[in-house]
Scaffold this motif. Structure first.
Motif, PDB file in Angstrom:
ATOM      1  N   HIS A   5      -1.329   3.874   8.949  1.00  0.00           N
ATOM      2  CA  HIS A   5      -0.011   3.618   8.376  1.00  0.00           C
ATOM      3  C   HIS A   5       1.168   4.094   9.218  1.00  0.00           C
ATOM      4  CE1 HIS A   5      -2.239   2.551   4.802  1.00  0.00           C
ATOM      5  NE2 HIS A   5      -2.806   3.748   4.801  1.00  0.00           N
ATOM      6  N   ARG A   6       0.935   4.910  10.243  1.00  0.00           N
ATOM      7  CA  ARG A   6       2.047   5.461  11.017  1.00  0.00           C
ATOM      8  C   ARG A   6       1.574   5.817  12.422  1.00  0.00           C
ATOM      9  NH1 ARG A   6       4.334   9.209   7.204  1.00  0.00           N
ATOM     10  NH2 ARG A   6       4.709  10.973   8.564  1.00  0.00           N
ATOM     11  N   ARG A  33       4.848  -2.106  19.098  1.00  0.00           N
ATOM     12  CA  ARG A  33       5.007  -1.786  17.680  1.00  0.00           C
ATOM     13  C   ARG A  33       6.495  -1.770  17.295  1.00  0.00           C
ATOM     14  NH1 ARG A  33       0.940   3.280  18.597  1.00  0.00           N
ATOM     15  NH2 ARG A  33       2.486   3.503  20.284  1.00  0.00           N
ATOM     16  N   ALA A  36      10.755   3.277  14.211  1.00  0.00           N
ATOM     17  CA  ALA A  36      11.876   3.703  13.371  1.00  0.00           C
ATOM     18  C   ALA A  36      12.910   4.438  14.209  1.00  0.00           C
ATOM     19  CB  ALA A  36      11.370   4.594  12.248  1.00  0.00           C
ATOM     20  N   GLY A  91       6.211   3.371  11.298  1.00  0.00           N
ATOM     21  CA  GLY A  91       5.233   3.219  10.236  1.00  0.00           C
ATOM     22  C   GLY A  91       5.755   3.737   8.913  1.00  0.00           C
ATOM     23  N   GLU A  92       4.864   3.844   7.951  1.00  0.00           N
ATOM     24  CA  GLU A  92       5.249   4.224   6.600  1.00  0.00           C
ATOM     25  C   GLU A  92       5.521   5.726   6.485  1.00  0.00           C
ATOM     26  OE1 GLU A  92       2.150   2.962   4.028  1.00  0.00           O
ATOM     27  OE2 GLU A  92       2.257   0.858   4.637  1.00  0.00           O
ATOM     28  N   GLY A  93       6.421   6.060   5.577  1.00  0.00           N
ATOM     29  CA  GLY A  93       6.627   7.456   5.224  1.00  0.00           C
ATOM     30  C   GLY A  93       7.651   8.206   6.037  1.00  0.00           C
ATOM     31  N   THR A  95      11.710   8.617   7.203  1.00  0.00           N
ATOM     32  CA  THR A  95      13.115   8.292   6.984  1.00  0.00           C
ATOM     33  C   THR A  95      13.903   8.894   8.132  1.00  0.00           C
ATOM     34  OG1 THR A  95      12.850   8.374   4.582  1.00  0.00           O
ATOM     35  CG2 THR A  95      15.088   8.529   5.443  1.00  0.00           C
ATOM     36  N   SER A 124      12.825  13.142   1.405  1.00  0.00           N
ATOM     37  CA  SER A 124      11.399  13.251   1.717  1.00  0.00           C
ATOM     38  C   SER A 124      10.900  14.658   1.409  1.00  0.00           C
ATOM     39  CB  SER A 124      11.157  12.938   3.194  1.00  0.00           C
ATOM     40  OG  SER A 124      11.672  11.674   3.537  1.00  0.00           O
ATOM     41  N   SER A 191       9.789  13.006   6.272  1.00  0.00           N
ATOM     42  CA  SER A 191       8.405  12.555   6.364  1.00  0.00           C
ATOM     43  C   SER A 191       7.672  12.887   5.073  1.00  0.00           C
ATOM     44  CB  SER A 191       7.708  13.237   7.547  1.00  0.00           C
ATOM     45  OG  SER A 191       6.333  12.905   7.587  1.00  0.00           O
ATOM     46  N   ASP A 192       6.708  12.037   4.709  1.00  0.00           N
ATOM     47  CA  ASP A 192       5.871  12.346   3.547  1.00  0.00           C
ATOM     48  C   ASP A 192       4.662  13.185   3.927  1.00  0.00           C
ATOM     49  OD1 ASP A 192       4.259  10.497   4.811  1.00  0.00           O
ATOM     50  OD2 ASP A 192       4.363   8.990   3.231  1.00  0.00           O
TER      51      ASP A 192
END
Length: 386
Positions: A5-6, A33, A36, A91-93, A95, A124, A191-192
């Protein structure tokens, strides 16, 4: 490094042509890719607008591009002077937000506070503010204090002060496709997953301790109620010698460590005044502080790099590291020399394993995990992301 995912990628180029260097480093870091954020650490010798344009072509129109000029570059395949290092993540998670503030318009503290406003709205579970600031405008500690005045103890700070040329006339900061000078760029990263920070230097105390009995900013007038230059000369067995002989080259670095809960906060002492008998550091030395003269051998400096990397990884709570941003002191580079730089990079690679990393040699490092202070010298600061 990439999970389902990241991802985090790093690239490096020593190409003489600026557009080619930017394209090579960005292509290696991004690998097709969608990033962000893209961190660009480049020598002031490059045509920086051309280099950033080439990075933008690889990053795409929506990625945040930020960075600073360097005293040298750090990357997976080693260190360079005159090159470019790029770190990218996506990827996900994640900001990411950024804001630039101008020191000449607002002053150091207010510029740090304005740059910290990049964190507004980042909710986050894990976050950090990366600061990339002008390294020659004086009062660097005020930039960190300004950021702390906005964020308090809830958000850690990391980053570095940009490097410039041999004439030390200018340093540069980047945000978007624009090159600034005399600026602070704040990059809010949420980040998550956990974020780890390492701070280590490899220097050790030389007893006895001393009290800074009179100082202003980075200038120390008295240690233990004696003229500070006289104390330094005596402790170096150089009584009666001119101050210039204490600071004749980078291998004769004079360092003072300020007492902190987690060790010593290093200050480089780089000049002395033979008339007023004072000494001058590269950042503030508070009056009343407990301090020590500091020393380090080659092996201890290399071990400091290892310790910083391992501490950053330890902060990930067992999660697999995606990548690392590294902020290393330009004076460490000078002290280690070319062979030592290669040894330091090999030590970092050993500590990080296959985890990619990108970074630069700074004119001062930023790391605040506890308390309001956060400017460092002769230190390697690492930021690990999971």
């Amino acid at each position: 490094m990439q999970t389902p995912h990241r991802w985090f990628g790093a690239g490096h180029s020593t190409a003489a042509d600026s557009a080619k260097a930017g394209a090579e480093a960005a292509t290696s870091a991004i690998g097709g890719r969608t990033p962000a954020v893209v961190f660009v650490f480049a020598s002031h010798q490059h045509d920086l607008p051309a280099l950033l344009m080439a990075v933008r072509a690889e990053a795409g129109p929506h990625a945040l591009v930020v960075g600073a000029s360097t005293l040298g570059e750090l990357a997976n395949d080693g260190a360079s002077a005159g090159g470019v290092s790029v770190g990218a993540l996506g990827g996900e998670g994640f900001t990411v937000r950024a804001k630039v503030a101008h020191i000449s318009d607002a002053g150091h503290r207010q510029a740090g506070a304005e740059a910290a406003e990049a964190m507004a709205g980042v909710t986050s579970p894990h976050s950090v503010l990366v600061l990339l600031a002008d390294g020659l405008s004086g009062d660097p500690h005020e930039v960190v204090r300004g950021a702390y005045s906005i964020l308090g103890a809830a958000v850690p700070l990391v980053g570095g002060f940009a490097g410039g040329g041999s004439d030390r006339s200018k340093t540069f900061q980047f945000i978007g496709d624009t090159v600034f000078t005399d600026a602070v760029v704040g990059i809010a990263l949420g980040s998550d997953a956990p974020i780890g920070i390492g701070i280590a230097h490899g220097w050790h105390r030389l007893d006895p301790p001393m009290i800074v009995t009179r100082s202003r900013g980075g200038r120390i007038y008295e240690l233990d109620d004696e003229p500070a230059l006289d104390v330094l000369l005596r402790r170096n067995d150089m009584v009666g010698r001119p101050a210039a002989e204490l600071f004749h080259d980078v291998h004769a670095l004079q360092a003072i460590g300020l007492s902190r809960r987690n060790g010593e906060d290093i200050r480089v002492i780089h000049d002395g005044d033979d008339v007023e008998r004072s000494i001058l550091g590269m950042s503030d030395v508070p009056q009343g502080a407990l301090c020590w003269l500091m020393a380090a051998d080659h092996e201890a400096l290399i071990q400091g790099a290892v310790d910083s990397c391992l501490d950053a990884l330890d902060g990930l709570d067992g999660k697999v590291p995606l990548g690392v941003l590294a902020f290393d002191c330009g004076a460490r580079r000078g002290r280690l020399g070319p062979d030592g730089m290669r040894e330091e990079m090999a030590a970092m690679r050993s500590a990080l394993g296959s985890t990619p990393y990108a970074g630069f040699y700074t004119s001062g490092e930023i790391a605040r995990v506890r308390g309001a202070l956060g400017t460092h010298h002769l230190t390697l600061v690492t930021l690990a992301l999971a």
